[in-house]
Design a protein around this motif. Structure first.
Motif, PDB file in Angstrom:
ATOM      1  N   THR A 115      46.943  33.229  32.885  1.00  0.00           N
ATOM      2  CA  THR A 115      45.397  33.401  33.489  1.00  0.00           C
ATOM      3  C   THR A 115      44.385  34.115  33.043  1.00  0.00           C
ATOM      4  O   THR A 115      43.812  34.115  33.421  1.00  0.00           O
ATOM      5  N   VAL A 116      45.351  35.753  32.629  1.00  0.00           N
ATOM      6  CA  VAL A 116      43.905  36.917  32.103  1.00  0.00           C
ATOM      7  C   VAL A 116      43.430  35.845  31.343  1.00  0.00           C
ATOM      8  O   VAL A 116      41.920  36.893  31.218  1.00  0.00           O
ATOM      9  N   ALA A 117      44.513  35.874  30.118  1.00  0.00           N
ATOM     10  CA  ALA A 117      43.554  35.146  28.778  1.00  0.00           C
ATOM     11  C   ALA A 117      42.878  34.259  29.463  1.00  0.00           C
ATOM     12  O   ALA A 117      41.760  34.161  28.312  1.00  0.00           O
ATOM     13  N   PHE A 118      42.509  33.145  30.549  1.00  0.00           N
ATOM     14  CA  PHE A 118      42.157  32.466  30.457  1.00  0.00           C
ATOM     15  C   PHE A 118      40.685  32.169  31.275  1.00  0.00           C
ATOM     16  O   PHE A 118      39.734  32.291  31.104  1.00  0.00           O
ATOM     17  N   PHE A 119      41.679  33.015  32.773  1.00  0.00           N
ATOM     18  CA  PHE A 119      40.089  33.851  33.572  1.00  0.00           C
ATOM     19  C   PHE A 119      39.516  34.872  33.537  1.00  0.00           C
ATOM     20  O   PHE A 119      39.332  35.850  34.444  1.00  0.00           O
ATOM     21  N   GLY A 120      40.281  36.006  33.283  1.00  0.00           N
ATOM     22  CA  GLY A 120      40.230  37.427  32.903  1.00  0.00           C
ATOM     23  C   GLY A 120      41.322  37.904  34.094  1.00  0.00           C
ATOM     24  O   GLY A 120      40.469  39.163  34.353  1.00  0.00           O
ATOM     25  N   GLN A 121      42.020  37.137  34.866  1.00  0.00           N
ATOM     26  CA  GLN A 121      42.176  38.538  36.269  1.00  0.00           C
ATOM     27  C   GLN A 121      43.388  37.510  36.605  1.00  0.00           C
ATOM     28  O   GLN A 121      43.410  36.257  36.071  1.00  0.00           O
ATOM     29  N   GLU A 122      44.493  37.572  37.694  1.00  0.00           N
ATOM     30  CA  GLU A 122      45.403  36.795  37.710  1.00  0.00           C
ATOM     31  C   GLU A 122      45.406  35.461  38.774  1.00  0.00           C
ATOM     32  O   GLU A 122      44.186  36.037  39.300  1.00  0.00           O
ATOM     33  N   LEU A 123      46.307  35.824  38.672  1.00  0.00           N
ATOM     34  CA  LEU A 123      46.418  33.778  39.104  1.00  0.00           C
ATOM     35  C   LEU A 123      45.405  33.759  40.646  1.00  0.00           C
ATOM     36  O   LEU A 123      44.865  33.468  41.775  1.00  0.00           O
ATOM     37  N   LEU A 124      46.545  35.231  41.812  1.00  0.00           N
ATOM     38  CA  LEU A 124      46.156  34.948  42.898  1.00  0.00           C
ATOM     39  C   LEU A 124      44.988  35.576  43.376  1.00  0.00           C
ATOM     40  O   LEU A 124      44.064  34.894  44.250  1.00  0.00           O
ATOM     41  N   GLU A 125      44.380  35.857  42.650  1.00  0.00           N
ATOM     42  CA  GLU A 125      42.634  36.790  42.761  1.00  0.00           C
ATOM     43  C   GLU A 125      41.858  35.784  41.935  1.00  0.00           C
ATOM     44  O   GLU A 125      40.167  36.275  41.998  1.00  0.00           O
ATOM     45  N   LEU A 126      42.332  34.667  41.597  1.00  0.00           N
ATOM     46  CA  LEU A 126      41.411  33.832  40.188  1.00  0.00           C
ATOM     47  C   LEU A 126      39.994  33.089  41.509  1.00  0.00           C
ATOM     48  O   LEU A 126      40.381  32.589  42.609  1.00  0.00           O
ATOM     49  N   THR A 127      39.005  33.215  40.795  1.00  0.00           N
ATOM     50  CA  THR A 127      37.605  32.612  41.588  1.00  0.00           C
ATOM     51  C   THR A 127      37.003  31.597  40.441  1.00  0.00           C
ATOM     52  O   THR A 127      36.322  30.750  40.704  1.00  0.00           O
ATOM     53  N   PHE A 128      37.630  31.084  39.654  1.00  0.00           N
ATOM     54  CA  PHE A 128      36.950  30.532  38.250  1.00  0.00           C
ATOM     55  C   PHE A 128      35.697  30.586  38.623  1.00  0.00           C
ATOM     56  O   PHE A 128      34.457  30.093  37.810  1.00  0.00           O
ATOM     57  N   ALA A 129      34.851  31.775  38.522  1.00  0.00           N
ATOM     58  CA  ALA A 129      34.030  32.400  38.389  1.00  0.00           C
ATOM     59  C   ALA A 129      33.571  32.557  36.542  1.00  0.00           C
ATOM     60  O   ALA A 129      32.557  32.457  36.135  1.00  0.00           O
ATOM     61  N   SER A 130      34.550  33.807  36.190  1.00  0.00           N
ATOM     62  CA  SER A 130      34.534  33.807  34.590  1.00  0.00           C
ATOM     63  C   SER A 130      36.084  33.032  33.179  1.00  0.00           C
ATOM     64  O   SER A 130      36.400  33.431  32.837  1.00  0.00           O
ATOM     65  N   VAL A 131      35.587  31.237  33.675  1.00  0.00           N
ATOM     66  CA  VAL A 131      36.716  30.620  33.020  1.00  0.00           C
ATOM     67  C   VAL A 131      36.185  31.125  31.291  1.00  0.00           C
ATOM     68  O   VAL A 131      34.772  30.785  31.057  1.00  0.00           O
ATOM     69  N   ASP A 132      36.777  31.389  30.080  1.00  0.00           N
ATOM     70  CA  ASP A 132      37.214  32.105  29.147  1.00  0.00           C
ATOM     71  C   ASP A 132      37.247  30.596  27.858  1.00  0.00           C
ATOM     72  O   ASP A 132      37.852  30.230  27.702  1.00  0.00           O
ATOM     73  N   LEU A 133      36.259  29.213  27.819  1.00  0.00           N
ATOM     74  CA  LEU A 133      36.080  28.277  27.241  1.00  0.00           C
ATOM     75  C   LEU A 133      36.329  28.460  25.850  1.00  0.00           C
ATOM     76  O   LEU A 133      37.925  27.363  25.213  1.00  0.00           O
ATOM     77  N   ILE A 134      36.351  29.779  24.914  1.00  0.00           N
ATOM     78  CA  ILE A 134      37.394  29.895  23.904  1.00  0.00           C
ATOM     79  C   ILE A 134      38.262  30.128  24.125  1.00  0.00           C
ATOM     80  O   ILE A 134      39.187  29.921  23.044  1.00  0.00           O
TER      81      ILE A 134
END
Lengths: 189, 193
Positions: free
Chosen positions: B131-150
């Motif tokens: 989750t850190v690699a894909f979204f830049g943050q831990e799952l629990l505080e996930l907001t999907f604001a920064s999805v890292d497509l690459i």
């Protein structure tokens, strides 16, 4: 009884452990897929069960999990000397790299190329971790090992959602395992 | 003497750091910025950042960095040796016990429970790495604001390549290749935006 040690193993032990340590990026647990692929599947130095035993015990000790796990492998391969070799091989990449970086750390931390490569690497690490976890849980399911699936799921929920200190999780798992084993023995009689 | 001080202080850090690298951070921080004024708080934050970027356990990295900063390369070696010293002793004792008694009822029972529990803990670590690699943050505080497509594309391709291409089945090869390809992709993205 003294076992005969094979000291020819020391050089490969050093080199493989050195590489392992150099690629343990993103936390100690990354050593698990590296150990599984190299030490278990490719070199056959340890069995998968032993690897899990080493990882479990390494977590129960103080200090860095990855270092502790390497120390267990070193001891298994060549006793105390093997352990010493593993220790040096694990610590050396960090020592070299961090010493170099400590002189240029501002330039390093703000370098865009470094940042881009490291972000790319963490995507690779994500794939490697997913692979190892799927393999391990898949094995429990294939063996219809319901108890293991339950314990693994419970440990996961405790640490991922409730943020329980892993020392308590490991202690409870120890006791549970002991009870399960002795009950099975009792039922067998 | 600074070398001995580094060694002894990091023995203390080594003993008290149960349960993974990040558990050791507050203790290291207290030891190097409060008990001993070896580093400022800002310098310590830099160490944490660098430890996350480099391979190797965070405790070792911090020990090396603090040692080198305060007393040069030899200082780095002393601090690192101090950090691993307690673990070495305890691991040695456990390794001997394990080699001797792993087939005993008590030991095999305990390991029967420990193995799946470890798999659970590894799964949790994997999930947070992903989750850190894909979204830049831990799952629990996930907001999907920064999805890292690459990152997602690289991870998916890496996952498939690992299974299908023989010489890429080594995790080291996969991680290195992801670094090169991903690095290039991020640099191009950076240049375009």
């Amino acid at each position: 009884m003294k076992e005969k040690r094979n000291y020819k193993i020391l050089l490969p032990l050093f080199w493989e452990t050195f590489k392992l340590s150099a690629f343990t990026i993103g936390g100690g647990y990354v050593i698990v897929p590296l150990m599984k692929k190299k030490f278990v599947e490719k070199l056959g130095w340890i069995s998968e069960e032993e690897m899990l035993d080493f990882v479990s015990m390494a977590q129960s000790c103080p200090g860095a999990m990855a270092v502790n796990a390497s120390l267990f492998v070193g001891y298994k391969m060549a006793g105390f000397i093997g352990q010493a070799v593993s220790l040096i091989a694990t610590v050396l990449p960090c020592l070299i790299l961090l010493t170099a970086i400590s002189f240029v750390y501002v330039a390093f931390a703000s370098n865009t190329v470094v940042k881009a490569v490291l972000t790319g690497m963490s995507a690779g690490v994500a794939a490697v971790m997913a692979d190892v976890v799927i393999g391990m849980i898949g094995k429990f399911i294939k063996n219809k090992d319901v108890i293991s699936v339950i314990i693994a799921a419970a440990a996961f929920v405790c640490v991922a959602i409730f943020k329980v200190n892993i020392i308590y999780i490991l202690a409870v798992a120890c006791i549970l395992g002991f009870i399960i084993n002795s009950r099975k023995k009792g039922a067998g009689k | 003497m600074i070398y001995l001080e580094l060694f002894l202080n990091f023995i203390y850090v080594g003993i008290t750091s149960f349960g993974g690298g990040y558990a050791a951070l507050p203790i290291i921080q207290h030891t190097v910025t409060k008990s001993n004024e070896w580093l400022t708080s800002t310098e310590f934050t830099d160490i944490v950042t660098i430890s996350q970027m480099t391979p190797g356990p965070i405790g070792i990295n911090a020990a090396t960095f603090v040692g080198v900063k305060t007393a040069g390369v030899l200082g780095g070696i002393c601090a690192t040796l101090g950090f691993v010293f307690p673990a070495c002793i305890i691991v040695t004792i456990l390794a001997v016990i394990y080699a001797k008694y792993k087939k005993s009822d008590v030991m095999s029972g305990m390991l029967r429970g420990l193995r799946p529990a470890s798999v659970g803990l590894i799964t949790s670590a994997a999930l947070s790495i992903i989750t850190v690699a894909f979204f830049g943050q831990e799952l629990l505080e996930l907001t999907f604001a920064s999805v890292d497509l690459i990152a997602i594309v690289i991870a998916v391709i890496a996952f498939i390549l690992m299974k299908k291409v023989k010489f890429l089945s080594s995790p080291i090869a996969i991680i290195a290749l992801s670094g090169v390809v991903g690095g290039a992709a991020y640099l191009i993205q950076g240049a375009l935006v």
